[in-house]
Write a protein that holds these residues in place. Structure first.
Motif: not given
Length: 342
Positions: A309-318
């Motif tokens: 998954l894209p990193h931002q998927r796990l950290h929000g802010g997509s």
């Protein structure tokens, strides 16, 4: 896909053709009863001629020969044309000048095995073993005691497959798959640039197992070197290798057991809904299917799921935010965390 060429490795050293005989210490299996055991198959004759002409072959090359033999590709071509023209029930396969009908026979066997041909990605592995001289790749050669049999031998010098072994590797036998690494790198780059996700499900482990290369004939374990071309060959996925090949470009989750993944996805709720609407025979079929998928002794703990998954998927802010918005909290990834049913 010629993966080794893409990573800039050259041909094997000239001494590799004069391999050192050895007893392979891996755990290879044979059902001991298959009628195919004593067959000198067309594929075996082909491999014997090839080895006599060019020297011992890698396990990866052996798998490619067995799994993507021209007869199999021809069979797939015929099936492709049959599907494209409407799947007519009246299907005739005619070979002009068939000789003994060997090619037609091979193609017909492909038809019977097509389910596995279409659903499996034939990615081959290299076997590498730790020796007193360092890591050495396992090759396949003709048995000097029987010209119609094959055996495992060790290469006497370094081969390209050994560059994939980690310096801190603790296992004595490692299966490496450069092709899988290339696929993961391409997926990771695409996901990092354009978004998306990849979900990989297969038999596998997280860098803990050795000697998973095996054959199946008639749904039973079968010696991988006996009657080549009659059995399906497979090996477990090393998910730790896939994670390493992602090179940090994307986030990875898993691997987790199929039992856990499907429970997180709500399979128990789904089973209850379907069972409540089914008659008794259908209910029993549902329970049998559930047992096959979830039983730890069947597929429940043997199959694993792994996601990129894209990193931002796990950290929000997509998504872009304006000044009045707060940073969104990342939602759990389905299957890798228990779903909250509302």
């Amino acid at each position: 896909m010629r993966v080794l060429a893409r990573v800039g490795v050259g041909p094997l050293c000239s001494a590799a053709r004069a391999v050192i005989p050895c007893f392979w210490r891996g755990k290879y299996f044979s059902s001991g009863r298959e009628p195919a055991e004593n067959q000198v198959t067309p594929m075996l004759r082909h491999l014997v001629y090839k080895i006599k002409a060019t020297g011992p072959i890698t396990v990866a090359e052996y798998m490619k020969e067995v799994l993507t033999n021209p007869a199999k590709l021809l069979g797939i071509w015929f099936i492709s044309e049959w599907m494209a023209t409407g799947k007519n029930a009246a299907f005739q396969l005619v070979e002009l000048g068939p000789g003994r009908g060997t090619l037609s026979g091979d193609i017909l066997r492909v038809f019977s095995q097509l389910g596995s041909v279409l659903k499996n990605c034939d990615i081959s592995i290299h076997l590498v073993e730790k020796t007193p001289q360092g890591w050495r790749e396992v090759f396949i050669d003709i048995d000097p005691q029987a010209s119609d049999k094959l055996r495992f031998v060790l290469a006497p010098c370094v081969t390209p497959a050994e560059v994939f072994i980690q310096s801190d590797e603790t296992r004595d036998h490692v299966e490496v798959c450069p092709e899988a690494g290339v696929i993961i790198q391409e997926l990771s780059q695409r996901i990092a640039l354009t978004g998306g996700a990849a979900l990989i499900a297969d038999y596998g482990h997280d860098g803990t197992k050795t000697d998973t290369f095996r054959g199946f004939y008639g749904h039973k374990l079968h010696d991988v070197l006996i009657a080549p071309g009659t059995a399906d060959l497979t090996a477990d996925v090393d998910f730790s290798y896939l994670r390493r090949m992602a090179e940090g470009k994307v986030a990875s989750l898993g691997p987790i057991k199929q039992q856990t993944f499907l429970k997180n996805m709500g399979i128990d709720v789904r089973l209850k809904v379907l069972a409540d609407k089914s008659d008794e025979p259908s209910r029993q079929q549902l329970l049998q299917g559930y047992d096959m998928l979830m039983n730890p002794k069947k597929m429940g703990e043997r199959f694993h799921f792994f996601a990129l998954l894209p990193h931002q998927r796990l950290h929000g802010g997509s998504h872009p935010m304006n000044a009045c918005q707060s940073k969104p909290s990342p939602s759990p990834v389905a299957g890798f965390g228990e779903l909250a049913w509302r």
